[in-house]
Write a protein that holds these residues in place. Structure first.
Motif, PDB file in Angstrom:
ATOM      1  N   ALA A  90      39.268 -77.019 -73.356  1.00  0.00           N
ATOM      2  CA  ALA A  90      39.303 -77.213 -71.901  1.00  0.00           C
ATOM      3  C   ALA A  90      38.205 -76.439 -71.183  1.00  0.00           C
ATOM      4  O   ALA A  90      37.882 -76.756 -70.047  1.00  0.00           O
ATOM      5  CB  ALA A  90      40.671 -76.812 -71.346  1.00  0.00           C
ATOM      6  N   GLY A  91      37.620 -75.442 -71.821  1.00  0.00           N
ATOM      7  CA  GLY A  91      36.604 -74.644 -71.146  1.00  0.00           C
ATOM      8  C   GLY A  91      35.202 -74.823 -71.664  1.00  0.00           C
ATOM      9  O   GLY A  91      34.279 -74.150 -71.223  1.00  0.00           O
ATOM     10  N   MET A  92      35.014 -75.737 -72.585  1.00  0.00           N
ATOM     11  CA  MET A  92      33.693 -75.884 -73.192  1.00  0.00           C
ATOM     12  C   MET A  92      32.647 -76.431 -72.223  1.00  0.00           C
ATOM     13  O   MET A  92      31.523 -75.971 -72.199  1.00  0.00           O
ATOM     14  CB  MET A  92      33.770 -76.785 -74.429  1.00  0.00           C
ATOM     15  N   ASP A  93      33.000 -77.408 -71.433  1.00  0.00           N
ATOM     16  CA  ASP A  93      32.034 -78.020 -70.519  1.00  0.00           C
ATOM     17  C   ASP A  93      32.373 -77.792 -69.049  1.00  0.00           C
ATOM     18  O   ASP A  93      31.502 -77.831 -68.194  1.00  0.00           O
ATOM     19  CB  ASP A  93      31.939 -79.533 -70.776  1.00  0.00           C
ATOM     20  N   ASP A  94      33.631 -77.601 -68.745  1.00  0.00           N
ATOM     21  CA  ASP A  94      34.080 -77.443 -67.363  1.00  0.00           C
ATOM     22  C   ASP A  94      35.431 -76.748 -67.388  1.00  0.00           C
ATOM     23  O   ASP A  94      35.961 -76.441 -68.448  1.00  0.00           O
ATOM     24  CB  ASP A  94      34.196 -78.828 -66.704  1.00  0.00           C
ATOM     25  N   MET A  95      35.999 -76.543 -66.226  1.00  0.00           N
ATOM     26  CA  MET A  95      37.332 -75.951 -66.146  1.00  0.00           C
ATOM     27  C   MET A  95      38.371 -76.959 -66.614  1.00  0.00           C
ATOM     28  O   MET A  95      38.208 -78.159 -66.421  1.00  0.00           O
ATOM     29  CB  MET A  95      37.662 -75.587 -64.701  1.00  0.00           C
ATOM     30  N   GLY A  96      39.457 -76.425 -67.172  1.00  0.00           N
ATOM     31  CA  GLY A  96      40.597 -77.269 -67.476  1.00  0.00           C
ATOM     32  C   GLY A  96      41.274 -77.699 -66.180  1.00  0.00           C
ATOM     33  O   GLY A  96      40.994 -77.157 -65.104  1.00  0.00           O
ATOM     34  N   PRO A  97      42.173 -78.667 -66.226  1.00  0.00           N
ATOM     35  CA  PRO A  97      42.757 -79.216 -65.006  1.00  0.00           C
ATOM     36  C   PRO A  97      43.577 -78.216 -64.183  1.00  0.00           C
ATOM     37  O   PRO A  97      43.521 -78.232 -62.952  1.00  0.00           O
ATOM     38  CB  PRO A  97      43.625 -80.373 -65.501  1.00  0.00           C
ATOM     39  N   ILE A  98      44.301 -77.343 -64.825  1.00  0.00           N
ATOM     40  CA  ILE A  98      45.108 -76.380 -64.072  1.00  0.00           C
ATOM     41  C   ILE A  98      44.216 -75.277 -63.503  1.00  0.00           C
ATOM     42  O   ILE A  98      44.365 -74.877 -62.347  1.00  0.00           O
ATOM     43  CB  ILE A  98      46.247 -75.808 -64.937  1.00  0.00           C
ATOM     44  N   THR A  99      43.270 -74.809 -64.304  1.00  0.00           N
ATOM     45  CA  THR A  99      42.324 -73.817 -63.806  1.00  0.00           C
ATOM     46  C   THR A  99      41.570 -74.361 -62.596  1.00  0.00           C
ATOM     47  O   THR A  99      41.355 -73.660 -61.616  1.00  0.00           O
ATOM     48  CB  THR A  99      41.336 -73.415 -64.920  1.00  0.00           C
ATOM     49  N   LYS A 100      41.201 -75.635 -62.644  1.00  0.00           N
ATOM     50  CA  LYS A 100      40.490 -76.283 -61.530  1.00  0.00           C
ATOM     51  C   LYS A 100      41.367 -76.335 -60.277  1.00  0.00           C
ATOM     52  O   LYS A 100      40.895 -76.079 -59.161  1.00  0.00           O
ATOM     53  CB  LYS A 100      40.049 -77.692 -61.948  1.00  0.00           C
ATOM     54  N   LYS A 101      42.656 -76.617 -60.437  1.00  0.00           N
ATOM     55  CA  LYS A 101      43.570 -76.627 -59.283  1.00  0.00           C
ATOM     56  C   LYS A 101      43.677 -75.230 -58.668  1.00  0.00           C
ATOM     57  O   LYS A 101      43.691 -75.082 -57.449  1.00  0.00           O
ATOM     58  CB  LYS A 101      44.967 -77.110 -59.693  1.00  0.00           C
ATOM     59  N   LEU A 102      43.766 -74.212 -59.519  1.00  0.00           N
ATOM     60  CA  LEU A 102      43.812 -72.833 -59.028  1.00  0.00           C
ATOM     61  C   LEU A 102      42.539 -72.505 -58.248  1.00  0.00           C
ATOM     62  O   LEU A 102      42.590 -71.963 -57.148  1.00  0.00           O
ATOM     63  CB  LEU A 102      43.976 -71.848 -60.188  1.00  0.00           C
ATOM     64  N   TYR A 103      41.403 -72.835 -58.836  1.00  0.00           N
ATOM     65  CA  TYR A 103      40.099 -72.579 -58.224  1.00  0.00           C
ATOM     66  C   TYR A 103      39.991 -73.290 -56.874  1.00  0.00           C
ATOM     67  O   TYR A 103      39.639 -72.681 -55.868  1.00  0.00           O
ATOM     68  CB  TYR A 103      39.009 -73.052 -59.186  1.00  0.00           C
ATOM     69  N   ASP A 104      40.278 -74.587 -56.860  1.00  0.00           N
ATOM     70  CA  ASP A 104      40.158 -75.368 -55.626  1.00  0.00           C
ATOM     71  C   ASP A 104      41.102 -74.869 -54.538  1.00  0.00           C
ATOM     72  O   ASP A 104      40.737 -74.825 -53.358  1.00  0.00           O
ATOM     73  CB  ASP A 104      40.434 -76.851 -55.901  1.00  0.00           C
ATOM     74  N   THR A 105      42.311 -74.483 -54.911  1.00  0.00           N
ATOM     75  CA  THR A 105      43.272 -74.001 -53.919  1.00  0.00           C
ATOM     76  C   THR A 105      42.837 -72.666 -53.340  1.00  0.00           C
ATOM     77  O   THR A 105      42.854 -72.478 -52.120  1.00  0.00           O
ATOM     78  CB  THR A 105      44.676 -73.900 -54.543  1.00  0.00           C
ATOM     79  N   LEU A 106      42.415 -71.732 -54.190  1.00  0.00           N
ATOM     80  CA  LEU A 106      41.968 -70.438 -53.675  1.00  0.00           C
ATOM     81  C   LEU A 106      40.729 -70.598 -52.794  1.00  0.00           C
ATOM     82  O   LEU A 106      40.648 -70.004 -51.716  1.00  0.00           O
ATOM     83  CB  LEU A 106      41.700 -69.449 -54.813  1.00  0.00           C
ATOM     84  N   LEU A 107      39.777 -71.422 -53.223  1.00  0.00           N
ATOM     85  CA  LEU A 107      38.595 -71.660 -52.393  1.00  0.00           C
ATOM     86  C   LEU A 107      38.975 -72.334 -51.079  1.00  0.00           C
ATOM     87  O   LEU A 107      38.417 -72.011 -50.030  1.00  0.00           O
ATOM     88  CB  LEU A 107      37.564 -72.503 -53.148  1.00  0.00           C
ATOM     89  N   GLY A 108      39.914 -73.260 -51.124  1.00  0.00           N
ATOM     90  CA  GLY A 108      40.386 -73.908 -49.906  1.00  0.00           C
ATOM     91  C   GLY A 108      40.976 -72.914 -48.917  1.00  0.00           C
ATOM     92  O   GLY A 108      40.751 -73.015 -47.707  1.00  0.00           O
ATOM     93  N   ILE A 109      41.695 -71.938 -49.421  1.00  0.00           N
ATOM     94  CA  ILE A 109      42.236 -70.876 -48.559  1.00  0.00           C
ATOM     95  C   ILE A 109      41.093 -70.039 -47.992  1.00  0.00           C
ATOM     96  O   ILE A 109      41.045 -69.761 -46.796  1.00  0.00           O
ATOM     97  CB  ILE A 109      43.241 -70.003 -49.347  1.00  0.00           C
ATOM     98  N   GLN A 110      40.152 -69.657 -48.850  1.00  0.00           N
ATOM     99  CA  GLN A 110      39.033 -68.823 -48.404  1.00  0.00           C
ATOM    100  C   GLN A 110      38.167 -69.529 -47.373  1.00  0.00           C
ATOM    101  O   GLN A 110      37.593 -68.889 -46.501  1.00  0.00           O
ATOM    102  CB  GLN A 110      38.177 -68.411 -49.613  1.00  0.00           C
ATOM    103  N   HIS A 111      38.066 -70.838 -47.459  1.00  0.00           N
ATOM    104  CA  HIS A 111      37.229 -71.614 -46.528  1.00  0.00           C
ATOM    105  C   HIS A 111      38.021 -72.182 -45.352  1.00  0.00           C
ATOM    106  O   HIS A 111      37.509 -73.017 -44.613  1.00  0.00           O
ATOM    107  CB  HIS A 111      36.535 -72.754 -47.272  1.00  0.00           C
TER     108      HIS A 111
END
Length: 125
Positions: A90-111
């Motif tokens: 899941a981490g070889m080329d991009d984030m895995g799906p759950i990691t991506k949801k965590l990332y997008d949600t935290l960035l959404g809060i920050q922005h």
């Protein structure tokens, strides 16, 4: 046990979708790690475990990431140990799906695209 790297904390996603963060008295109490734990539980409805993580468990995680202020989350695709290489597809080329949801949600809060928990954002001007 797994603790942290020189510049980031580990986060792990189990195959059944739990967020696991290593627990140790020597780990830097990262604000990003704590924020991701909150987001996982309160925004994404995930079970969060903060517990010792034995290195033998690494091969069993579905996703692994490093978190910190600058990168928020960086996916981990491979870990080299004295016993051999652990590949995390899941981490070889991009984030895995759950990691991506965590990332997008935290960035959404920050922005300010997602409503922040009370006390997380302070308007200064």
């Amino acid at each position: 046990h797994v603790e942290e790297t020189g510049g980031a904390n580990f986060i792990f996603i189990t195959k059944d979708g739990k967020l696991v963060t290593p627990k140790s008295d020597s780990i830097l109490p990262s604000i990003t790690r704590r924020s991701l734990m909150y987001v996982a539980e309160h925004y994404l409805g995930m079970t969060v475990e903060n517990r010792p993580v034995h290195k033998d468990e690494l091969k069993d995680f579905a996703e692994i990431g490093l978190c910190g202020t600058a990168a928020v989350i960086s996916p981990v695709g491979q870990i080299d140990t004295p016993e051999g290489t652990i590949n995390v597809p899941a981490g070889m080329d991009d984030m895995g799906p759950i990691t991506k949801k965590l990332y997008d949600t935290l960035l959404g809060i920050q922005h300010s695209e997602i409503e922040a928990p009370e006390g997380w954002v302070v308007k200064i001007c």
